[in-house]
Design an enzyme around this catalytic site. Sequence first.
Site, mmCIF file in Angstrom:
data_model
loop_
_atom_site.group_PDB
_atom_site.id
_atom_site.type_symbol
_atom_site.label_atom_id
_atom_site.label_comp_id
_atom_site.label_asym_id
_atom_site.label_seq_id
_atom_site.Cartn_x
_atom_site.Cartn_y
_atom_site.Cartn_z
ATOM 1 N N ASP A 45 -27.387 13.657 -0.292
ATOM 2 C CA ASP A 45 -28.547 14.489 0.042
ATOM 3 C C ASP A 45 -28.840 15.514 -1.044
ATOM 4 O O ASP A 45 -29.994 15.706 -1.423
ATOM 5 C CB ASP A 45 -28.317 15.197 1.378
ATOM 6 C CG ASP A 45 -29.493 16.078 1.760
ATOM 7 O OD1 ASP A 45 -30.636 15.566 1.777
ATOM 8 O OD2 ASP A 45 -29.280 17.270 2.039
ATOM 9 N N MET A 92 -10.624 9.376 13.571
ATOM 10 C CA MET A 92 -12.082 9.424 13.546
ATOM 11 C C MET A 92 -12.588 10.712 12.903
ATOM 12 O O MET A 92 -13.611 10.710 12.217
ATOM 13 C CB MET A 92 -12.663 9.261 14.951
ATOM 14 C CG MET A 92 -12.394 7.895 15.571
ATOM 15 S SD MET A 92 -12.835 6.497 14.510
ATOM 16 C CE MET A 92 -14.573 6.774 14.253
ATOM 17 N N GLU A 93 -11.864 11.803 13.108
ATOM 18 C CA GLU A 93 -12.266 13.072 12.496
ATOM 19 C C GLU A 93 -12.142 13.000 10.980
ATOM 20 O O GLU A 93 -13.022 13.478 10.251
ATOM 21 C CB GLU A 93 -11.428 14.219 13.076
ATOM 22 C CG GLU A 93 -11.796 14.573 14.498
ATOM 23 C CD GLU A 93 -11.404 13.536 15.561
ATOM 24 O OE1 GLU A 93 -11.922 13.612 16.687
ATOM 25 O OE2 GLU A 93 -10.576 12.639 15.271
ATOM 26 N N LEU A 124 -17.466 8.225 22.509
ATOM 27 C CA LEU A 124 -16.237 8.156 23.293
ATOM 28 C C LEU A 124 -15.056 8.886 22.657
ATOM 29 O O LEU A 124 -13.929 8.792 23.150
ATOM 30 C CB LEU A 124 -15.879 6.689 23.580
ATOM 31 C CG LEU A 124 -16.950 5.931 24.370
ATOM 32 C CD1 LEU A 124 -16.547 4.483 24.563
ATOM 33 C CD2 LEU A 124 -17.242 6.603 25.702
ATOM 34 N N CYS A 125 -15.308 9.646 21.587
ATOM 35 C CA CYS A 125 -14.253 10.463 20.979
ATOM 36 C C CYS A 125 -14.012 11.707 21.829
ATOM 37 O O CYS A 125 -14.952 12.307 22.343
ATOM 38 C CB CYS A 125 -14.644 10.896 19.567
ATOM 39 S SG CYS A 125 -14.427 9.613 18.336
ATOM 40 N N HIS A 126 -12.745 12.087 21.935
ATOM 41 C CA HIS A 126 -12.397 13.307 22.649
ATOM 42 C C HIS A 126 -12.714 14.519 21.780
ATOM 43 O O HIS A 126 -12.480 14.488 20.569
ATOM 44 C CB HIS A 126 -10.890 13.337 22.954
ATOM 45 C CG HIS A 126 -10.470 12.308 23.943
ATOM 46 N ND1 HIS A 126 -10.172 11.017 23.567
ATOM 47 C CD2 HIS A 126 -10.295 12.379 25.280
ATOM 48 C CE1 HIS A 126 -9.829 10.334 24.650
ATOM 49 N NE2 HIS A 126 -9.889 11.131 25.705
#
Length: 163
Positions: free
Chosen positions: A129, A114-115, A76-78
């Site tokens: 990793d 969020m970014e 739901l992030c733009h």
Amino acid sequence: MSNELTHFDTKGNAQMVDVTEKAVTQREAQASGIVTMAPETLSLIAEGGHKKGDVLAVARIAGIQGAKKCSDLIPLCHPLMLSSVKVDFTLDTANSAVHILARCKLAGQTGVEMEALTAVSVAALTIYDMCKAVDKGMIVSDIKLLTKSGGRSGNWVAGESSQ
């Protein structure tokens, strides 16, 4: 602080928040995280002695790419036109850890929290990793939002607000 969850409509269905009527403002967010590891692993990173190459350079690019792909990962992030993404690392020999700091900026109708969090997460996972062959016991932790500015809700700093 609003007590409503904005990603649900009145019937409880998931929705992307409508930002059409929001003003375009300068927005910035900073997030951080930590990767704790064996001292020998931190030494490999610090000395550039890892077989796979410069761990932090690869993690920096991965973090930037993660911020750019945030809306592909979180439903739901733009999708945003980021104007700046910076990912920095501090080596903490006393605690055998790499501290990660991400900063994201844009001029837009929705924030970049969020970014910034995604940039930190992807950078941390990339460190894991690249180093897992020598240290499977690494711990990714303390991923959190530090600051956000801009938009209707204004500025927020971790620990200074009840938001």
